[in-house]
Design an enzyme around this catalytic site. Sequence first.
Site, PDB file in Angstrom:
ATOM      1  N   CYS A 271      37.907 -63.505  12.996  1.00  0.00           N
ATOM      2  CA  CYS A 271      37.035 -63.695  11.834  1.00  0.00           C
ATOM      3  C   CYS A 271      37.051 -65.141  11.360  1.00  0.00           C
ATOM      4  CB  CYS A 271      37.484 -62.762  10.711  1.00  0.00           C
ATOM      5  SG  CYS A 271      36.483 -62.927   9.224  1.00  0.00           S
TER       6      CYS A 271
ATOM      7  N   CYS B 287      28.160 -60.838  10.792  1.00  0.00           N
ATOM      8  CA  CYS B 287      29.504 -60.365  10.434  1.00  0.00           C
ATOM      9  C   CYS B 287      30.560 -61.375  10.860  1.00  0.00           C
ATOM     10  CB  CYS B 287      29.842 -59.076  11.172  1.00  0.00           C
ATOM     11  SG  CYS B 287      28.844 -57.694  10.762  1.00  0.00           S
TER      12      CYS B 287
ATOM     13  N   CYS C  32      42.652 -61.923  10.150  1.00  0.00           N
ATOM     14  CA  CYS C  32      42.157 -61.226  11.348  1.00  0.00           C
ATOM     15  C   CYS C  32      41.715 -62.295  12.352  1.00  0.00           C
ATOM     16  CB  CYS C  32      40.993 -60.295  10.998  1.00  0.00           C
ATOM     17  SG  CYS C  32      41.465 -59.009   9.824  1.00  0.00           S
TER      18      CYS C  32
ATOM     19  N   CYS D 226      24.843 -58.147   1.464  1.00  0.00           N
ATOM     20  CA  CYS D 226      26.245 -58.204   1.879  1.00  0.00           C
ATOM     21  C   CYS D 226      26.960 -59.166   0.939  1.00  0.00           C
ATOM     22  CB  CYS D 226      26.283 -58.692   3.332  1.00  0.00           C
ATOM     23  SG  CYS D 226      27.934 -58.958   3.952  1.00  0.00           S
TER      24      CYS D 226
ATOM     25  N   CYS E 199      39.870 -65.455   2.581  1.00  0.00           N
ATOM     26  CA  CYS E 199      40.542 -64.183   2.841  1.00  0.00           C
ATOM     27  C   CYS E 199      41.944 -64.497   3.334  1.00  0.00           C
ATOM     28  CB  CYS E 199      39.784 -63.382   3.898  1.00  0.00           C
ATOM     29  SG  CYS E 199      40.413 -61.689   4.083  1.00  0.00           S
TER      30      CYS E 199
ATOM     31  N   GLU F 112      29.532 -67.082   0.149  1.00  0.00           N
ATOM     32  CA  GLU F 112      28.252 -66.775   0.759  1.00  0.00           C
ATOM     33  C   GLU F 112      27.862 -65.307   0.558  1.00  0.00           C
ATOM     34  OE1 GLU F 112      27.739 -70.202   4.088  1.00  0.00           O
ATOM     35  OE2 GLU F 112      28.838 -68.454   4.752  1.00  0.00           O
TER      36      GLU F 112
HETATM   37  N1  SAH Z   1      37.718 -57.560   4.764  1.00  0.00           N
HETATM   38  C1  SAH Z   1      36.783 -56.512   4.940  1.00  0.00           C
HETATM   39  C2  SAH Z   1      35.326 -56.916   4.823  1.00  0.00           C
HETATM   40  C3  SAH Z   1      34.852 -58.195   5.484  1.00  0.00           C
HETATM   41  S1  SAH Z   1      34.494 -58.265   7.176  1.00  0.00           S
HETATM   42  C4  SAH Z   1      37.044 -55.806   6.254  1.00  0.00           C
HETATM   43  O1  SAH Z   1      37.917 -56.239   7.002  1.00  0.00           O
HETATM   44  O2  SAH Z   1      36.429 -54.773   6.517  1.00  0.00           O
HETATM   45  C5  SAH Z   1      33.117 -57.255   7.543  1.00  0.00           C
HETATM   46  C6  SAH Z   1      33.143 -56.728   8.987  1.00  0.00           C
HETATM   47  O3  SAH Z   1      32.861 -57.772   9.945  1.00  0.00           O
HETATM   48  C7  SAH Z   1      34.509 -56.187   9.357  1.00  0.00           C
HETATM   49  O4  SAH Z   1      34.427 -55.022  10.116  1.00  0.00           O
HETATM   50  C8  SAH Z   1      35.062 -57.315  10.199  1.00  0.00           C
HETATM   51  O5  SAH Z   1      36.125 -56.913  10.976  1.00  0.00           O
HETATM   52  C9  SAH Z   1      33.836 -57.745  10.981  1.00  0.00           C
HETATM   53  N2  SAH Z   1      33.967 -59.070  11.602  1.00  0.00           N
HETATM   54  C10 SAH Z   1      34.757 -60.097  11.227  1.00  0.00           C
HETATM   55  N3  SAH Z   1      34.603 -61.141  12.058  1.00  0.00           N
HETATM   56  C11 SAH Z   1      33.686 -60.784  12.976  1.00  0.00           C
HETATM   57  C12 SAH Z   1      33.081 -61.456  14.075  1.00  0.00           C
HETATM   58  N4  SAH Z   1      33.381 -62.719  14.379  1.00  0.00           N
HETATM   59  N5  SAH Z   1      32.162 -60.774  14.817  1.00  0.00           N
HETATM   60  C13 SAH Z   1      31.824 -59.514  14.485  1.00  0.00           C
HETATM   61  N6  SAH Z   1      32.353 -58.842  13.442  1.00  0.00           N
HETATM   62  C14 SAH Z   1      33.273 -59.459  12.707  1.00  0.00           C
END
Ligand code: SAH
Length: 364
Positions: free
Chosen positions: A122, A342, A119, A108, A115, A95
Amino acid sequence: MNTQQKPNLLDFDLKTLESYFEKLDEKSFRAQQLLKWIYQRGVIDIELMTNFSTSLRSFLKENTLIKLPEIISEKKSEDGTKKWLIKVDEKNSIETVFIPENDRGTLCISTQVGCALDCKFCSTAKQGFNRNLTTSEIIGQVWVANKMLGHFKSGKRIITNIVFMGMGEPLLNYNNVIKTINLLTNDHAFGLSKRRVTVSTSGIIPGIDRLKEDNKVSLAISLHASNDELRSTIVPINRSYPIADLLSSCKRYTEGKDDEPITIEYVMLKDINDSLKDAHNLVKCLHGIPSKVNLIPFNKFPGTYFSSSDTATINAFRDVLIKSGIFTITRKTRGDDIDAACGQLVGNFVAKSTKHQKNSMELN
Ligand code: SAH
């Protein structure tokens, strides 16, 4: 020649393209011309590249490909955000999200199918990991988005900023990501200023150090916690790259310069990392590091046990940072109604692994 073995011209940046042309006994400036055709005029039919000789055109047609990923659906949010589902091969889709604002348009982009970093907050992580995207699949997202937005026709820049904040960890797909960054910032290709290209990472220190040497664009760090115990739980890669080491690498990256601060991303998780004590601790962590903080209200997705901190808590947290002199904003949630915010990007694929990517510490 088997099509499978033909190089895709979208996999090259200027440097690699110049050596390709030199090997063909062609002048290296052909590389600049080719980039202009593809990325500035949006031309991908080699026959139309009229400043190439007939023989060079026939050679390229016979021996190379210009293959783009394919948009298979578009969703549009009430706030104007657009999300595209993009097919990269028969089994995998990723996406890409376009966020229009008054003074800018941000794309974006994704760097991996899924991934591997797991985390906990996410949605992409829940899907697991399938594979790295190639350079053509990453820069191709920018090309097809520009096409959809009418850029090549009007010549008007609609995408002014690129953020590597889609699916995947960019610094674990280093070689393909750096070539993409080179294309984004090269004047013969998309020609964006380095400040308008932001790599967001969960904290892959060797990648941060390499990026500084290779093409120092803006950097964002997904910190999300100010102590190792909590961060290792919600961002497991912290066990390999703990906070103090990560922040030292940030300091190296900025070389102490205040005018190029690092963005610290901090997702606000109710009752997990959002207390005033957490805020004060974050201030301590960031002492001496040129940085600004983006507080991100948690975006929910099916099956998650987290919820977002409420507005009053986020504001109180923000005020502690601001009072300590740290520039802080709360990121506006965009595209929530189409799951484009995000951490909500999932694409469509089957994971090969739900655990850490094999050799995940290595930069591919
Ligand atoms: N892997 C990279 C880029 C992808 S995530 C990273 O970790 O930075 C892009 C941003 O969105 C990151 O800061 C991530 O932590 C945040 N993110 C992930 N899941 C989220 C969620 N459910 N709500 C808000 N932000 C989130």
